[in-house]
Design a protein around this motif. Structure first.
Motif, PDB file in Angstrom:
ATOM      1  N   ILE A   1      11.612  -7.220  -1.346  1.00 51.40           N
ATOM      2  CA  ILE A   1      11.157  -6.915  -2.700  1.00 51.40           C
ATOM      3  C   ILE A   1      11.563  -8.019  -3.666  1.00 51.40           C
ATOM      4  CG2 ILE A   1      11.243  -4.434  -2.290  1.00 51.40           C
ATOM      5  CD1 ILE A   1      13.882  -4.299  -3.720  1.00 51.40           C
ATOM      6  N   SER A   2      10.965  -7.999  -4.835  1.00 50.75           N
ATOM      7  CA  SER A   2      11.218  -9.036  -5.844  1.00 50.75           C
ATOM      8  C   SER A   2      12.603  -8.874  -6.463  1.00 50.75           C
ATOM      9  CB  SER A   2      10.157  -8.953  -6.932  1.00 50.75           C
ATOM     10  OG  SER A   2      10.267  -7.723  -7.637  1.00 50.75           O
TER      11      SER A   2
ATOM     12  N   LYS B   1       4.030   0.983   1.079  1.00 49.46           N
ATOM     13  CA  LYS B   1       3.620   0.188  -0.079  1.00 49.46           C
ATOM     14  C   LYS B   1       3.718  -1.303   0.238  1.00 49.46           C
ATOM     15  CE  LYS B   1       4.575  -0.483  -5.009  1.00 49.46           C
ATOM     16  NZ  LYS B   1       5.460  -0.083  -6.136  1.00 49.46           N
ATOM     17  N   LEU B   2       4.784  -1.686   0.918  1.00 49.62           N
ATOM     18  CA  LEU B   2       4.947  -3.088   1.319  1.00 49.62           C
ATOM     19  C   LEU B   2       3.890  -3.480   2.348  1.00 49.62           C
ATOM     20  CD1 LEU B   2       8.848  -3.228   1.608  1.00 49.62           C
ATOM     21  CD2 LEU B   2       7.433  -4.415  -0.089  1.00 49.62           C
ATOM     22  N   GLU B   3       3.496  -2.543   3.218  1.00 51.13           N
ATOM     23  CA  GLU B   3       2.438  -2.812   4.193  1.00 51.13           C
ATOM     24  C   GLU B   3       1.123  -3.137   3.487  1.00 51.13           C
ATOM     25  OE1 GLU B   3       1.487  -2.156   7.675  1.00 51.13           O
ATOM     26  OE2 GLU B   3       3.528  -2.229   8.474  1.00 51.13           O
ATOM     27  N   LYS B   4       0.850  -2.410   2.398  1.00 48.51           N
ATOM     28  CA  LYS B   4      -0.368  -2.665   1.626  1.00 48.51           C
ATOM     29  C   LYS B   4      -0.362  -4.053   1.003  1.00 48.51           C
ATOM     30  CE  LYS B   4      -1.371   2.175   0.486  1.00 48.51           C
ATOM     31  NZ  LYS B   4      -1.477   3.179  -0.605  1.00 48.51           N
ATOM     32  N   GLN B   5       0.834  -4.584   0.809  1.00 42.99           N
ATOM     33  CA  GLN B   5       0.964  -5.925   0.237  1.00 42.99           C
ATOM     34  C   GLN B   5       0.851  -7.007   1.308  1.00 42.99           C
ATOM     35  OE1 GLN B   5       4.675  -5.983  -1.933  1.00 42.99           O
ATOM     36  NE2 GLN B   5       4.126  -4.210  -3.195  1.00 42.99           N
ATOM     37  N   GLY B   6       0.585  -6.578   2.558  1.00 42.48           N
ATOM     38  CA  GLY B   6       0.369  -7.537   3.635  1.00 42.48           C
ATOM     39  C   GLY B   6       1.582  -7.812   4.497  1.00 42.48           C
TER      40      GLY B   6
END
Length: 525
Positions: A365-366, A388-393
């Motif tokens: 995460i950022s 959610k992180l999966e959706k970010q690739g």
């Protein structure tokens, strides 16, 4: 009469079976054997000596050579239909033959070669199912205990020292290898009936691996032992506690990642494949026992950094445990078993798994998100964050099936007040809801596990031609070979319980702080 090993003393070791010549000879012999299996009246008499020579030509023989030699020796025996004790005697002889032939092999290969034996035992269990066969079941259970004892002793050798490149690849597909034991038209699932179809598909997709097959054999023997205990043991809470203690001690003794991964993976299925052996009610009880053993226990080997596994494989096991934990929590909430659901939630909050996954998320995460902290630490909150992180690739779930289960739990499960869940997680574990923990005394636990099976091995010399029990050797002779503690399920397994400790420590406690002198007990009763 034992399976014949006459060739092992008379057959010379061929000098030409070295290097590339050996590989070509093994491949050609396997192809000739498979061609023979297609005939209406196959004749395997000439192949026994051929594969015995291939087996004798190497210090660490290829799996195929032992597999075929023992299979053909087994097929040469005459079975008396309707006499399960005679069949059990022959299976016991097969086990003795396989263990003798595989003694020079590494741990994984020695265990993987037990697959046909577990298959034959399973068939016998099914054959006597529903009959008045308590005596036969007790004899079968004794053999299964010997097999598990053998596996446990193989595991004591350690898997990390084994070569990953020696004879690990088959010269023929695994389905062809299996066809030597069963009809060619029967699939792999029929040969491995005690694991889920998903596990069999994973074997085919990943390609054959001796380490993976060894894990499958361990799962099958482990589940078969629990099923037999449920069928012939006493009913009630006492039996459940004993089986839970045994399961925890066995998982610790095996300390095998492949075994643990597959066992955890099978808990994602609606019902275990062994339910047909014990019935729906005992099938649910067995699944609850496995939930406790997988979720409530901190196993030292899962935190070991010496095992040669890729980071992706380690993450895959962790993700599977996370999804199984949430699935168990949601299941017991649905069944209004709040105590058990709370116990699982608290155990997860204080576990190494929780801190492991939280650290992974923090690396992805950022900086702004890190400053605000990771909101929500329940299994459900973490899975939402991972998706959610999966959706970010960012690929986090090892396969589509696991990801599907995760999505289903988050999307279809009943919404729970996140604030109240967090309060439960932060609450320290109460005395009546302890989190199991295993200390670092792995060698002592291995001795305790071996003990039950040394005694069982002694008693399994019981099956002679008259199907009567024989006990050989004195107590003193055994003690010279193996130092052990007695482990007796019928007397509440107190010695084994002393090897497992209960922890009520916070998640920040070190591994060395996670032990006490308490016995393993059911935190839910």
């Amino acid at each position: 009469m034992a399976l014949s090993m006459k060739a092992s003393t008379n057959s010379p070791k061929p000098n030409f079976l070295i290097g590339e010549n050996y590989h070509l000879s093994l491949k050609q012999s396997m192809e000739d054997l498979l061609a023979e299996t297609h005939k209406k009246t196959p004749n395997f008499s000439g192949f026994i000596d051929k594969f015995h020579s291939l087996m004798q030509a190497k210090l660490d023989p290829p799996l195929e050579s032992i597999w075929v030699y023992t299979a053909l020796s087994f097929r040469s025996r005459n079975f008396e239909k309707g006499d399960p004790l005679n069949r059990l005697s022959i299976i016991n002889d097969l086990f003795q033959l396989v263990s003798s032939c595989s003694s020079p092999c590494n741990s994984s290969k020695s265990i993987a070669l037990l697959a046909p034996i577990v298959f034959e035992v399973y068939k016998l269990v099914v054959e006597v199912l529903g009959k008045d066969s308590r005596k036969v079941n007790i004899r079968i259970k004794s053999l299964v205990e010997v097999i598990i004892g053998y596996i446990s002793m193989c595991c004591c050798k350690g898997f990390s020292e084994e070569s990953e490149n020696i004879d690990m690849d088959l010269v023929i597909p695994v389905e062809d290898l299996v066809s030597i034991w069963i009809d060619r038209n029967v699939n792999l699932q029929s040969f491995l009936p005690l694991v889920s179809s998903e596990i069999c598909e994973m074997i085919s997709e990943r390609g054959f691996n001796v380490n993976y097959l060894a894990g499958v054999v361990m799962v099958e023997a482990f589940l078969l032992k629990l099923c037999l205990d449920l069928r012939i043991g006493i009913e009630g809470i006492v039996l459940e506690k004993e089986l839970k203690s045994w399961a925890v001690a066995s998982i610790s003794s095996f300390h095998n990642f492949h075994f643990f991964e597959m066992l955890t993976r099978m808990l994602l299925q609606p019902a275990l494949p062994v339910t047909a052996l014990v019935g729906p009610e005992d099938g649910n009880l067995l699944k609850n026992i496995l939930y406790d053993a997988v979720i409530l226990v901190e196993y030292t080997f899962l935190k070991s950094k010496t095992v040669h596994l890729s980071n992706e494989h380690v993450k895959g096991i962790a993700m599977t445990r996370l999804v199984v934990t949430l699935e168990a929590i949601e299941l017991f909430r649905k069944n209004r078993d709040k105590k058990r659901a709370t116990c699982y939630t608290s155990a997860f909050a204080n576990s190494h798994l929780h801190s492991q996954i939280t650290k992974w998320i923090s690396t992805l995460i950022s900086s702004d998100e890190k400053a605000g902290g990771i909101s929500g630490s329940s299994p459900k909150a973490l899975i939402k964050r991972l998706l959610k992180l999966e959706k970010q690739g960012i690929k986090l779930f090892s396969d589509s099936i696991l990801k599907y289960h995760a999505k289903l739990l988050v999307g279809d499960s009943k919404e729970v007040d996140e604030q109240s869940v967090t309060k439960v997680e932060e609450k320290k574990l109460e005395d009546d809801e302890p989190l199991f923990s295993l200390d670092d005394r792995e060698d002592e636990k291995n001795e305790a596990m071996t003990a039950a099976y040394v005694a069982a091995a002694r008693s399994m010399r019981l099956i002679n031609d008259n199907s009567r029990e024989k006990r050989k050797g004195s107590e003193g002779e055994e003690k010279e070979k193996i130092k052990y503690f007695k482990y007796d399920l019928s007397s509440k397994s107190k010695a084994a319980k002393d090897k497992v400790s209960v922890s009520g420590s916070d998640s920040g406690a070190s591994d060395d702080d996670m032990s006490s002198d308490s016995e393993v007990d059911n935190p839910l009763v």
